[in-house]
Design a protein around this motif. Structure first.
Motif, short mmCIF file in Angstrom:
data_model
loop_
_atom_site.label_atom_id
_atom_site.label_comp_id
_atom_site.label_asym_id
_atom_site.label_seq_id
_atom_site.Cartn_x
_atom_site.Cartn_y
_atom_site.Cartn_z
N ILE A 209 0.83 -1.20 0.00
CA ILE A 209 0.00 0.00 0.00
C ILE A 209 0.87 1.25 0.00
N VAL A 210 1.90 1.26 0.84
CA VAL A 210 2.81 2.41 0.89
C VAL A 210 3.56 2.55 -0.43
N ALA A 211 4.00 1.42 -1.00
CA ALA A 211 4.72 1.47 -2.27
C ALA A 211 3.84 2.01 -3.39
N LEU A 212 2.56 1.60 -3.40
CA LEU A 212 1.65 2.13 -4.41
C LEU A 212 1.44 3.62 -4.23
N TRP A 213 1.31 4.07 -2.98
CA TRP A 213 1.15 5.50 -2.72
C TRP A 213 2.36 6.29 -3.22
N PHE A 216 2.41 6.30 -7.11
CA PHE A 216 1.46 7.20 -7.75
C PHE A 216 1.76 8.67 -7.47
N SER A 217 2.36 8.95 -6.33
CA SER A 217 2.57 10.35 -5.96
C SER A 217 3.95 10.88 -6.32
N ARG A 218 4.95 10.00 -6.49
CA ARG A 218 6.32 10.48 -6.67
C ARG A 218 6.94 10.12 -8.01
N THR A 219 6.35 9.23 -8.78
CA THR A 219 6.98 8.80 -10.03
C THR A 219 6.18 9.28 -11.23
N LEU A 220 6.90 9.47 -12.34
CA LEU A 220 6.25 9.93 -13.56
C LEU A 220 5.27 8.89 -14.11
N LEU A 221 5.67 7.61 -14.06
CA LEU A 221 4.77 6.56 -14.54
C LEU A 221 3.50 6.49 -13.70
N GLY A 222 3.65 6.63 -12.37
CA GLY A 222 2.47 6.61 -11.50
C GLY A 222 1.53 7.76 -11.80
N LYS A 223 2.08 8.94 -12.02
CA LYS A 223 1.23 10.09 -12.36
C LYS A 223 0.58 9.90 -13.72
#
Length: 345
Positions: A209-213, A216-223
Motif C-alpha cells: 500500500i505504501v509502495a503504491l502511494w 502514484f505520488s512520486r513517479t512519472l509513470l504513477g502520475k
C-alpha cells in the motif's frame, strides 16, 4: 461466543482481509486505468502459489512454458499494433520485451529449479515468472478491445479467466500444493498467539500500500496512470499512451496477485482453480469501495475478512453466501444515491 473467541475471529479476519486488500487494490487499479474488471486476478494468485510450490519441489513450474507462449503471442500482437510505424529499432525493442525477457526468465528457472536455491530466491523467481504475464495478457486479449464497452470487456475478462483456469489444470494438474511458511515464529499477545506468517502477510500488505502511494505520488509513470484513470482522452492528448498505461497496470496487478499467492500458499492447499474464489472476495471488497478508492477498497477488504471469519464460526455451511450477500445492500444504497444515466459508459 466469548471475548477470546471473538478476538481469534477478528485476528483471522484481519489476516485474510490483508490478502483480499491486495486483490481489491489491484482490481481498482486495473479498472480505473483500463475499465477492465479483471476476473483473472485470482488466477495470478493461484499461479503464484503453484509456481512457488513447484520450485520448492525442485521441478520446473508449468507457468514457464505458459510465459513463453504468452510472450510469443504478445510479440505478434505488438507487431500488428505497431505495423504502420514499424522500424528496426521498434522491432528490436519488441523482441527484447516480449521474447528475450521470457526466454531469460525461463532459462534461469530451468537452471535453478533442480538446485532448490532457497525460499528467497524461489519467491523472487516466482514473481519474475508471473509478473510479465499481466502485460502479455493485456496485449493479447484486452488492448484490441480498448474502445469496447465495459460489458464487452467484462465478457473478455471472463473468457480469459476460463482459459487460464483450463491452462492451470493442464500445467499443474488437479492436485493441490502447499509451501512452508515464511516464518515459524509465534508471539503471544494476551489470549492470542500471533504467527510470524500472519505478521509477514500484514506487513507486506502495508508495504505494498505504501509502495503504491509512493509510486502514484512520486513517479512519472504513477502520475501517468493517475492521469489515464481520471481522463483517458486528456491523458492521450498529453502524450500518455493508453497501451503503455494498460500494460503497466496489468503487470502491477499480476505482481500483486503472485505475491498474494506466495503469502497464502503456506496457509491453505492451493489448487489450479482456488484463485477464483479468493478473487471474488477481493472483488466484493473493491465493489464496496466503489471501484475507485484505494483506501476504501482496503478497508472494505478487512471488513470482508472479518465477516467471513465470523460467518465461518456461526454458520460455516453458509459463510460464502453471507460474504457475497454483503455486496447487496451496498449496491442497493449506491443505486438509490446515483442518478440514472442514458449511456452505460
Amino acid at each position: 461466543m466469548d471475548a477470546t473467541i471473538l478476538l481469534l475471529l477478528l485476528q483471522d479476519g484481519v489476516v485474510n482481509g490483508a490478502i483480499y486488500a491486495l486483490i481489491a487494490l489491484s482490481l481498482v487499479l486495473v479498472f480505473t486505468v483500463t475499465r477492465v474488471i479483471l476476473i483473472p486476478q485470482g488466477e495470478f494468485v493461484a499461479y503464484g502459489a503453484l509456481t512457488l510450490a513447484s520450485l520448492e519441489a525442485g521441478t520446473l513450474p508449468g507457468t514457464v512454458p505458459l510465459l513463453l507462449g504468452l510472450g510469443a503471442l504478445a510479440f505478434l500482437a505488438d507487431c500488428a499494433e505497431t505495423r504502420p510505424t514499424m522500424s528496426g529499432r521498434v522491432l528490436l525493442r519488441l523482441a527484447l520485451r516480449d521474447l528475450a525477457l521470457p526466454i531469460v526468465v525461463a532459462a534461469i528457472a530451468w537452471f535453478l529449479a533442480p538446485m532448490k536455491p532457497g525460499l528467497v530466491v524461489e519467491i523472487l523467481l516466482t514473481l519474475a515468472i508471473v509478473t510479465p504475464m499481466g502485460g502479455f495478457l493485456h496485449a493479447v486479449a484486452f488492448r484490441p478491445l480498448a474502445h469496447a464497452s465495459v460489458l464487452v470487456l467484462l465478457i473478455a475478462s471472463v473468457g480469459v479467466h476460463l482459459a487460464l483456469t483450463g491452462l492451470g489444470l493442464v500445467f499443474f494438474g488437479a492436485e493441490g500444493s502447499r509451501t512452508p511458511p515464511l516464518s515459524e515464529a509465534s508471539f503471544p499477545a494476551g489470549p492470542l498467539l500471533v504467527s510470524g506468517q500472519s505478521l509477514w502477510m500484514i506487513g507486506l500488505t502495508l508495504a505494498i500500500i505504501v509502495a503504491l502511494w509512493l509510486f502514484f505520488s512520486r513517479t512519472l509513470l504513477g502520475k501517468a496512470l493517475i492521469a489515464t484513470a481520471v481522463n483517458r482522452l486528456g491523458a492521450r492528448l498529453m502524450g500518455i499512451a493508453p497501451s503503455l498505461a494498460g500494460r503497466l497496470s496489468f503487470s502491477v496487478a499480476a505482481f500483486i496477485g503472485a505475491l498474494s499467492g506466495v503469502l497464502i500458499a503456506p496457509l491453505t492447499t492451493v489448487y489450479y482453480d482456488t484463485g477464483f474464489l479468493i478473487g471474488l472476495k477481493g472483488f466484493v471488497a473493491a465493489i464496496i469501495g466503489g471501484l475507485a478508492s484505494y483506501p476504501a477498497a482496503a478497508a472494505a477488504a478487512i471488513l470482508v475478512g472479518i465477516i467471513e471469519s465470523v460467518a465461518s464460526f456461526e454458520a460455516s455451511a453458509f459463510k460464502e453466501v453471507i460474504v457475497f450477500m454483503a455486496i447487496i445492500p451496498v449496491l442497493l444504497w449506491r443505486s438509490l444515491r446515483s442518478a440514472p444515466i442514458e449511456d452505460e459508459e
